[in-house]
Enzyme design. Structure first.
Site, PDB file in Angstrom:
ATOM      1  N   ALA A 119       9.373  35.633  51.670  1.00  0.00           N
ATOM      2  CA  ALA A 119      10.580  36.423  51.438  1.00  0.00           C
ATOM      3  C   ALA A 119      11.503  36.503  52.645  1.00  0.00           C
ATOM      4  O   ALA A 119      12.448  37.289  52.652  1.00  0.00           O
ATOM      5  CB  ALA A 119      10.184  37.836  51.014  1.00  0.00           C
ATOM      6  N   ASN A 185       2.928  40.166  53.937  1.00  0.00           N
ATOM      7  CA  ASN A 185       2.944  38.713  54.114  1.00  0.00           C
ATOM      8  C   ASN A 185       4.112  38.273  54.995  1.00  0.00           C
ATOM      9  O   ASN A 185       3.998  37.297  55.732  1.00  0.00           O
ATOM     10  CB  ASN A 185       3.030  38.005  52.759  1.00  0.00           C
ATOM     11  CG  ASN A 185       1.689  37.927  52.057  1.00  0.00           C
ATOM     12  OD1 ASN A 185       0.652  37.780  52.694  1.00  0.00           O
ATOM     13  ND2 ASN A 185       1.707  38.046  50.743  1.00  0.00           N
ATOM     14  N   HIS A 215      14.232  42.740  55.020  1.00  0.00           N
ATOM     15  CA  HIS A 215      13.372  42.168  56.051  1.00  0.00           C
ATOM     16  C   HIS A 215      14.239  41.797  57.244  1.00  0.00           C
ATOM     17  O   HIS A 215      15.250  41.099  57.087  1.00  0.00           O
ATOM     18  CB  HIS A 215      12.648  40.924  55.531  1.00  0.00           C
ATOM     19  CG  HIS A 215      11.915  41.144  54.251  1.00  0.00           C
ATOM     20  ND1 HIS A 215      10.716  41.806  54.184  1.00  0.00           N
ATOM     21  CD2 HIS A 215      12.225  40.800  52.974  1.00  0.00           C
ATOM     22  CE1 HIS A 215      10.314  41.857  52.932  1.00  0.00           C
ATOM     23  NE2 HIS A 215      11.215  41.256  52.176  1.00  0.00           N
TER      24      HIS A 215
END
Length: 262
Positions: A119, A185, A215
């Site tokens: 991601a 992750n 993120h």
């Protein structure tokens, strides 16, 4: 044409199978637990096998869409069979024992483990910066409170009553990946591309005003500095799965199967 196999049949696996087929590179089989053959076939429309060695016998390139448990259960067998394995389960590599087992299997059988970017982006720049030396790498992950449901965040915060953005974890990427196996992750990807699990700083935040998962990577090194942010949408089929993570798996497979790579 490169033969491709899939581990798992959840939302990400369904997206991968559909996009591969639409791109003229269909998968040949899916690996599922014994007893799950019918739902796996219904979900992906592929032949179903229940043993990793059977998938390795049919597919040259395999993608793990089954989470940390799938990589731990099947990764060594596939790498030991000399196959190329693409995984999104980078957080599982925070387990030093599993990392060593996968490395031994790859050395024994000649297989290779390919880490999908998941991601996040900018990992190529981070890895390039590592060549000249990195001084600091920090990853910050922000999600709506419901995005942290079922995680250790519930032990720290009252997610339902949260009134402002609040951090519920600050520590290393290794600690984050081990404590949040379903949520970290990306932190693991940043660590593996940059300074490693124990030197990468991580902060995880629940924000009631957030509508997307955000993120952010900040890095300083001999190359200069980097500040990269992604605000990601979820897969329509599963609000807990990142659309970009699923897309990164397809990109990794197309790259490995193609004649030109970027």
């Amino acid at each position: 044409m490169t033969s491709i196999g899939i581990i798992g049949y959840g939302a990400i696996a369904r997206y991968v199978a559909r996009m591969l087929a639409d791109g003229g590179l269909p998968a040949c089989a899916v690996l599922a637990r014994a007893g799950s053959e019918a739902p796996a076939h219904a979900a992906l429309g592929l032949d179903v096998v229940t043993r990793a060695q059977d998938l390795a016998a049919r597919a040259e390139l395999i993608v793990d869409c089954a989470g940390h448990a799938g990589l731990a259960a099947h990764g060594p067998e596939i790498l030991g069979s000399g196959r190329r394995l693409v995984t999104l389960s980078l957080g599982a590599l925070a387990d030093a024992g599993l990392m060593a087992e996968l490395e031994r299997a790859a050395a024994r059988g000649g297989g290779t483990l390919h880490l999908a970017s998941g991601a996040i982006g900018a990992l190529d720049a981070l890895a390039a910066g590592r060549v000249g030396g990195l001084e600091r790498v920090r990853y910050t992950g922000t999600k709506p409170p419901k995005g942290w449901a079922g995680s250790p965040a519930e032990e720290v915060l009252d997610l339902a009553a949260l009134g402002q953005a609040t951090a519920h974890f600050t520590g290393t990427a290794r600690a984050a990946a081990l404590a949040y196996p379903k949520n970290a992750n990306v932190a693991a990807a940043v660590a593996l591309a940059g300074m490693g699990f124990d030197a990468t700083e991580v902060q995880l935040i629940a924000d009631p005003a957030a509508t997307q998962n955000t993120h952010r990577i900040e890095a300083i090194g001999a190359f200069g500095s980097l500040d990269f942010r992604v605000q990601g949408n979820a897969l329509p089929d599963n609000p807990k799965s990142s659309a970009l993570a699923a897309m990164s798996a397809v990109h990794a497979l197309r790259r490995e199967a193609g004649w030109m790579r970027i």
